[in-house]
Design an enzyme around this catalytic site. Sequence first.
Site, PDB file in Angstrom:
ATOM      1  N   ASP A  13     -61.194 -22.543  58.640  1.00  0.00           N
ATOM      2  CA  ASP A  13     -61.075 -21.929  57.318  1.00  0.00           C
ATOM      3  C   ASP A  13     -62.021 -20.722  57.252  1.00  0.00           C
ATOM      4  OD1 ASP A  13     -59.924 -22.401  54.430  1.00  0.00           O
ATOM      5  OD2 ASP A  13     -62.059 -22.173  54.117  1.00  0.00           O
ATOM      6  N   HIS A  37     -53.647 -27.914  56.368  1.00  0.00           N
ATOM      7  CA  HIS A  37     -54.886 -27.157  56.534  1.00  0.00           C
ATOM      8  C   HIS A  37     -56.058 -28.017  56.989  1.00  0.00           C
ATOM      9  CE1 HIS A  37     -57.563 -23.789  55.877  1.00  0.00           C
ATOM     10  NE2 HIS A  37     -58.340 -24.534  55.106  1.00  0.00           N
TER      11      HIS A  37
END
Length: 339
Positions: free
Chosen positions: A120, A310
């Site tokens: 991220d 994610h």
Amino acid sequence: MSLQPIAPQGDSRIEHKTAVVNGHTYHYLLGVPPGGKFNDTVFLIHGWPDLSLGWRYQIPMLLDLGFRVVAPDLMGFGGTDAPKVPPNDINVYGLKRASDNIAELAKIVGADRIILGGHDWGGMVVWRCAQWHPELVSHVFSVCTPYLPPRKEYFSAELLVKGPLPQFQYQIQLASGDVEKSVKDEESIRQFLKGLFGGQGPNGETCFDPYQGLIAENLPLIGDSRLLNGDVLDYYVKEYARHGIHSTLNWYRTRKANWEEDLALLDKQTISIPALYVEATYDTVLTPEMSKGMEAFVPNLTRGDVPATHWALTQKPEEVNAIVSKWLADQGFGTRSSL
């Protein structure tokens, strides 16, 4: 290879450490293989809304392979300082400052060269750190976050949303100050974290959408998350309650500051060191399509993919670890037994 994740407290495999880094206190996890011997050091950089403990499944794997591991909380997160803006400049939350802080922390722990991994926002940090500090970073890997080269032209979040990245709409809301109005105490932080890590309401309600951002009215409905629960969730809530959510959202207020500092890297767009990009095939924000053409700027690139959202680090840890460990082996790094 062990997949028993690092526990937030009382885990003998790691120490919770602090150090003053360029004037601010950083909290970091330090792991050393049994016996204390290691040849190489891996730094692991988390994203939002995560912590150093987001690497809890990868740290044991790296220790088993004989690496020393350093996993810091980024500026504004957990046990690391959260300087206020103003009076501090927003650049204190920028990619260059994060890169400089990694370099300084490496000096503090006595590492002349490091392998650098990110996820991220941490993925953005590690790519830039490899550019700002090429003398330090020998290898770099990123989970979910593709390499995006510095650009001469500035693109605001609004322009990106209207153009190639409509799924970045949430970033405008996160930067606006609205989220802090709803996520402001331990209970709302708990609901927020459960929702961001996949928890839903009784009728499938969610509290976050890439095109909307935080859906505050759904926060009270959110049930348990399979990815963040129990003692780990309790730890995250306490760590986020230290500073509140605002300081972590400063990372979304740095777009122009990052672009301004990136201008010094326009002649260093190519990252030539060995690199690994692990794609999460169901990531709805950092979509696989965003990595197209990376090889033009990262010629020594290895790709891997996992069938995950994610949160690949905790959703598919075996698959992520297998890709990372194979890549490390292919780069010539040995196992603990060879030390």
